[in-house]
Write a protein that holds these residues in place. Sequence first.
Motif, mmCIF file in Angstrom:
data_model
loop_
_atom_site.group_PDB
_atom_site.id
_atom_site.type_symbol
_atom_site.label_atom_id
_atom_site.label_comp_id
_atom_site.label_asym_id
_atom_site.label_seq_id
_atom_site.Cartn_x
_atom_site.Cartn_y
_atom_site.Cartn_z
ATOM 1 N N LYS A 8 0.858 -1.219 0.180
ATOM 2 C CA LYS A 8 -0.268 0.058 0.043
ATOM 3 C C LYS A 8 0.744 1.142 0.144
ATOM 4 O O LYS A 8 0.273 2.240 -0.318
ATOM 5 C CB LYS A 8 -0.846 0.131 1.177
ATOM 6 N N SER A 9 1.874 1.100 0.285
ATOM 7 C CA SER A 9 2.881 2.121 0.240
ATOM 8 C C SER A 9 3.340 2.789 -1.130
ATOM 9 O O SER A 9 3.769 3.567 -1.357
ATOM 10 C CB SER A 9 4.214 2.221 1.116
ATOM 11 N N VAL A 10 3.195 1.802 -2.085
ATOM 12 C CA VAL A 10 3.426 2.166 -3.344
ATOM 13 C C VAL A 10 2.241 2.202 -4.303
ATOM 14 O O VAL A 10 2.205 3.081 -5.203
ATOM 15 C CB VAL A 10 4.359 0.916 -4.086
ATOM 16 N N CYS A 11 1.217 1.718 -3.815
ATOM 17 C CA CYS A 11 -0.262 1.734 -4.524
ATOM 18 C C CYS A 11 -0.568 3.151 -4.744
ATOM 19 O O CYS A 11 -0.604 4.027 -3.832
ATOM 20 C CB CYS A 11 -1.397 1.225 -3.829
ATOM 21 N N ILE A 12 -1.114 3.351 -5.817
ATOM 22 C CA ILE A 12 -1.497 4.834 -6.409
ATOM 23 C C ILE A 12 -2.997 4.897 -6.602
ATOM 24 O O ILE A 12 -3.562 5.857 -7.197
ATOM 25 C CB ILE A 12 -0.877 5.370 -7.794
ATOM 26 N N SER A 13 -3.684 3.977 -6.178
ATOM 27 C CA SER A 13 -5.301 3.838 -6.013
ATOM 28 C C SER A 13 -5.728 3.825 -7.355
ATOM 29 O O SER A 13 -6.883 4.523 -7.794
ATOM 30 C CB SER A 13 -5.878 4.900 -5.244
ATOM 31 N N CYS A 14 -5.097 3.379 -8.683
ATOM 32 C CA CYS A 14 -5.795 3.535 -9.762
ATOM 33 C C CYS A 14 -6.804 2.320 -10.189
ATOM 34 O O CYS A 14 -7.726 2.463 -11.204
ATOM 35 C CB CYS A 14 -4.629 3.106 -10.970
ATOM 36 N N GLU A 15 -7.105 1.293 -9.284
ATOM 37 C CA GLU A 15 -8.263 0.532 -9.318
ATOM 38 C C GLU A 15 -8.149 -0.621 -10.264
ATOM 39 O O GLU A 15 -9.090 -1.409 -10.594
ATOM 40 C CB GLU A 15 -9.544 1.372 -9.334
ATOM 41 N N LEU A 16 -7.113 -0.615 -10.999
ATOM 42 C CA LEU A 16 -6.827 -1.614 -12.258
ATOM 43 C C LEU A 16 -6.840 -2.947 -11.620
ATOM 44 O O LEU A 16 -7.689 -4.015 -12.313
ATOM 45 C CB LEU A 16 -5.278 -1.403 -12.813
ATOM 46 N N CYS A 17 -6.375 -3.406 -10.685
ATOM 47 C CA CYS A 17 -6.347 -4.714 -10.211
ATOM 48 C C CYS A 17 -7.889 -5.031 -9.491
ATOM 49 O O CYS A 17 -8.249 -6.213 -9.962
ATOM 50 C CB CYS A 17 -5.276 -5.001 -9.092
ATOM 51 N N ALA A 18 -8.523 -4.109 -8.931
ATOM 52 C CA ALA A 18 -9.807 -4.335 -8.432
ATOM 53 C C ALA A 18 -10.710 -4.491 -9.619
ATOM 54 O O ALA A 18 -11.801 -5.353 -9.946
ATOM 55 C CB ALA A 18 -10.195 -3.130 -7.498
ATOM 56 N N ASN A 19 -10.337 -3.857 -10.900
ATOM 57 C CA ASN A 19 -11.498 -3.919 -11.937
ATOM 58 C C ASN A 19 -10.978 -5.095 -12.706
ATOM 59 O O ASN A 19 -11.800 -5.914 -13.368
ATOM 60 C CB ASN A 19 -11.232 -2.832 -12.929
ATOM 61 N N VAL A 55 2.554 0.552 -11.234
ATOM 62 C CA VAL A 55 3.687 1.010 -10.066
ATOM 63 C C VAL A 55 4.256 -0.343 -9.705
ATOM 64 O O VAL A 55 4.828 -0.229 -8.607
ATOM 65 C CB VAL A 55 3.232 2.010 -8.856
ATOM 66 N N ASN A 56 3.770 -1.539 -10.076
ATOM 67 C CA ASN A 56 4.351 -2.916 -9.601
ATOM 68 C C ASN A 56 4.126 -2.905 -8.063
ATOM 69 O O ASN A 56 5.108 -3.332 -7.352
ATOM 70 C CB ASN A 56 5.626 -2.915 -10.016
ATOM 71 N N CYS A 57 2.841 -2.775 -7.475
ATOM 72 C CA CYS A 57 2.830 -2.871 -6.015
ATOM 73 C C CYS A 57 2.279 -4.061 -5.551
ATOM 74 O O CYS A 57 1.997 -4.451 -4.561
ATOM 75 C CB CYS A 57 2.157 -1.590 -5.550
ATOM 76 N N ILE A 58 1.906 -4.947 -6.575
ATOM 77 C CA ILE A 58 1.418 -6.444 -6.164
ATOM 78 C C ILE A 58 2.483 -7.635 -6.161
ATOM 79 O O ILE A 58 3.097 -7.471 -7.203
ATOM 80 C CB ILE A 58 0.228 -6.650 -6.769
ATOM 81 N N HIS A 59 2.427 -8.192 -5.215
ATOM 82 C CA HIS A 59 3.570 -9.290 -5.106
ATOM 83 C C HIS A 59 3.192 -10.564 -4.804
ATOM 84 O O HIS A 59 2.055 -10.685 -4.062
ATOM 85 C CB HIS A 59 4.735 -8.629 -4.188
ATOM 86 N N TRP A 60 3.997 -11.612 -4.924
ATOM 87 C CA TRP A 60 3.686 -12.725 -4.323
ATOM 88 C C TRP A 60 4.345 -13.132 -3.040
ATOM 89 O O TRP A 60 5.649 -12.384 -3.165
ATOM 90 C CB TRP A 60 4.283 -13.936 -5.243
ATOM 91 N N GLN A 61 3.961 -13.566 -2.007
ATOM 92 C CA GLN A 61 4.567 -13.972 -0.739
ATOM 93 C C GLN A 61 4.465 -15.315 -0.466
ATOM 94 O O GLN A 61 3.551 -16.123 -0.989
ATOM 95 C CB GLN A 61 4.125 -12.887 0.533
#
Length: 61
Positions: A8-19, A55-61
């Motif tokens: 969330k420190s990198v997320c720009i709230s573009c909503e692309l992933c949610a869409n 912004v590549n803020c989604i990762h695998w853990q």
Amino acid sequence: MATPYVDKSVCISCELCANMVPEVFRMGDDGFAECFDPQGAPEEKIQEAMDSCPVNCIHWQ
């Protein structure tokens, strides 16, 4: 199985992933994307959202 998470420190709230994958991602009360159901879609579909994130803020853990 790997679990996706949103930095969330990198997320720009573009909503692309949610869409793209609403079964897995949504916009949280804080206005940033969050992973609410990591097993809601196949890994390939989640990876597409990761690869599309500007912004590549989604990762695998």
